[in-house]
Design a protein around this motif. Sequence first.
Motif: not given
Length: 460
Positions: A20, A128, A23, A124-125
């Motif tokens: 994170d 995932s 990113f 994305a978090r």
Amino acid sequence: MVRLFNHWLRWRSLAQMLFDFSFVTIGLLVAVLWIGNTFPADRQQILVFSALLGVAMLVVNSLLGFYQRYIKRSILQSSALAVVSIYLAIPLAYGIYAIMPMTGVDKDFMQLSALSAVFGMLVARVGSNHTAVSGILTRRILVFGTGAAALQVQQALEKSDPSAMILGFFPCPNEEQVSVPRNMVIASQQSLADTARTLRADEIVVAISERRGGAMPLRELLDCKLQGIRVLDLASHFEQTLGQIRLDSLYAGWLIFGDGFRQGRVRTALKRLFDLFFASLLIVLALPIMAVTAAFIAAENGFPLLYRQERVGLNGRLFKVIKFRSMRRDAEKDGKPVWAAAQDDRVTRVGRIIRKLRIDELPQLFSVLKGDMSLVGPRPERPYFVDQLTKEIPFYAVRHSVKPGVSGWAQVRYHYGATVEDSANKLQYDLYYIKNNSLFLDMVVLFETVGVVLTGKGAH
């Protein structure tokens, strides 16, 4: 698992935090230096801005619980948390820009790039958190034992650690009853060490209740350890996996000869300075909230505004705990102590709100300044219940080896409860805190306390 400042963290959580941060920082750098390369931007300023925004988003995501030990939540709940994170990111980005304005970079373009990087990180978090764990982060675990203790290991891993893969259960000759799924019992004629090598195990958990009569293959376990395979007993396994020290797998020798449980002078002094600084800061910030709370309590149910009650503190010393009164004045009119229930009819309307938001606990900050309590530690209990629980729960008195806290590891890890069984479950988390206590763990508890307040989890 990795141990950081005495606290066990999962590699998965650390990897998520690193991803994170990278990113946000790299995404912002690419946007400004590549897409916006027509601006005469100062690269050092942009790097500092990106790093500050990345750290700020780590703090926000931590407060919202994105990096906590595995918590089952729906994709809708994760998406809702991501929206909250976005809303918090907007003033953060503008605030950081105001503190260190960029020279030669258009403000609107900079803000749009920052929020785009944050949005991409959160997408994305969320994704995932709801996908299978990659093979790199998977823990391949072989369990030695097939009885009730082995079943507990399986249930704990399935509930709390998606990165754990149980390869099978190696039978112990002294165990007659098979409690685990029979299709997972290893019927191979190989030794334990050979089986571990064949299955490429990363970890062996010794989950047997009977260790006498040659039940423990010590030589083979030593061979496994010398070959780089981690070997854990039940107590150490639950400590690392669940953040608790299970009473059903605990024995006095493990407490005495194991590491941890250190309360040295340096640690005590640092914790006291930590308590004084943050308690003073929180009191200043919370004064308006406390004033409004006092007014509402007086309007609904009159005086007194505060509730004083005798509790057991460090080394069994008695002290008076102070809270905002959340119950009727005649809550214990017969003089007999009563467990507080989840839906207690003695709680007033204002009391129900301040309990849910933990506002009733704020006056305890003055007890922290006085030295009776700490910001973080086991919650103090009444002498009547301490006498009862000490007789019924083994090792209960150990929790009095540190100062009681306004918040604690048990409060952020376990739901609200008011029975002997709940007290035993909370003690398992308190023992973990006492064994591994550090300023880092105190910060983790305070961060998760904010998450508990925001979500109302465990508050009654």
